[in-house]
Design a protein around this motif. Structure first.
Motif, PDB file in Angstrom:
ATOM      1  N   ARG A   1      35.907  43.329  34.821  1.00 35.02           N
ATOM      2  CA  ARG A   1      35.685  44.025  33.549  1.00 35.02           C
ATOM      3  C   ARG A   1      34.917  45.319  33.788  1.00 35.02           C
TER       4      ARG A   1
ATOM      5  N   ASP B   1      34.503  50.028  30.088  1.00 35.97           N
ATOM      6  CA  ASP B   1      35.425  50.373  29.011  1.00 35.97           C
ATOM      7  C   ASP B   1      36.409  49.251  28.696  1.00 35.97           C
ATOM      8  N   CYS B   2      36.117  48.045  29.183  1.00 35.77           N
ATOM      9  CA  CYS B   2      36.911  46.849  28.866  1.00 35.77           C
ATOM     10  C   CYS B   2      38.319  46.857  29.460  1.00 35.77           C
TER      11      CYS B   2
ATOM     12  N   SER C   1      44.148  46.657  29.863  1.00 38.59           N
ATOM     13  CA  SER C   1      43.126  46.468  28.835  1.00 38.59           C
ATOM     14  C   SER C   1      42.840  44.990  28.619  1.00 38.59           C
TER      15      SER C   1
ATOM     16  N   PHE D   1      41.737  44.150  25.645  1.00 40.06           N
ATOM     17  CA  PHE D   1      41.716  44.122  24.187  1.00 40.06           C
ATOM     18  C   PHE D   1      43.111  44.372  23.626  1.00 40.06           C
TER      19      PHE D   1
ATOM     20  N   LYS E   1      32.353  46.439  21.924  1.00 37.08           N
ATOM     21  CA  LYS E   1      32.280  46.530  23.387  1.00 37.08           C
ATOM     22  C   LYS E   1      31.751  45.238  24.020  1.00 37.08           C
TER      23      LYS E   1
ATOM     24  N   CYS F   1      34.807  43.102  24.017  1.00 39.32           N
ATOM     25  CA  CYS F   1      35.998  43.802  24.498  1.00 39.32           C
ATOM     26  C   CYS F   1      37.197  43.576  23.582  1.00 39.32           C
ATOM     27  N   ASP F   2      36.976  43.791  22.304  1.00 40.42           N
ATOM     28  CA  ASP F   2      38.067  43.667  21.350  1.00 40.42           C
ATOM     29  C   ASP F   2      37.721  44.460  20.094  1.00 40.42           C
TER      30      ASP F   2
END
Length: 121
Positions: free
Chosen positions: A60, A63-64, A78, A80, A97, A100-101
């Motif tokens: 991770r 920025d996810c 990603s 997310f 953040k 992460c979604d």
């Protein structure tokens, strides 16, 4: 032919059940991208959004994204999924953040979540 129409009704009923139960339908896979490194460009690791990450698997990023870093290339996907079907008049999208979604919250009361019908990666 009778069995085919029964199957269609069963699928339609199941979809209605999912919507009624508030289960989010996710469409597609995560958003992914790759970058090919020039020779010698990634001698100490991979630079992602101004931060240097070591070679190997990155579970991770800040920025996810989940990434794979090598001297030859960087590949990221990603973690997310972006909401696309929700009440756009009453609700807004806010990136979370920590999880992460995206959260979809009420415009007038951001502490209240909104129902999301579908998301894409």
């Amino acid at each position: 032919m009778h069995g085919m129409s029964s199957m269609f009704l069963l699928q339609k009923s199941f979809l209605a059940f999912l919507v009624a139960m508030g289960i989010t339908v996710t469409l597609g896979d995560a958003y992914c991208w790759t970058k090919t490194h020039k020779p010698g460009e990634a001698k100490d690791g991979c630079m992602i959004s101004g931060k240097l990450y070591p070679f190997g698997q990155i579970e991770r990023t800040e920025d996810c994204f989940a990434c794979s870093c090598s001297e030859d290339r960087l590949a990221c996907c990603s973690l997310f999924h972006t909401p696309v079907a929700y009440d756009k008049k009453q609700c807004k999208v806010v990136f979370n953040k920590k999880h992460c979604d995206y959260d979809v919250v009420q415009k007038d009361n951001p502490s209240q979540l909104c129902f999301v019908y579908s998301r894409v990666g």
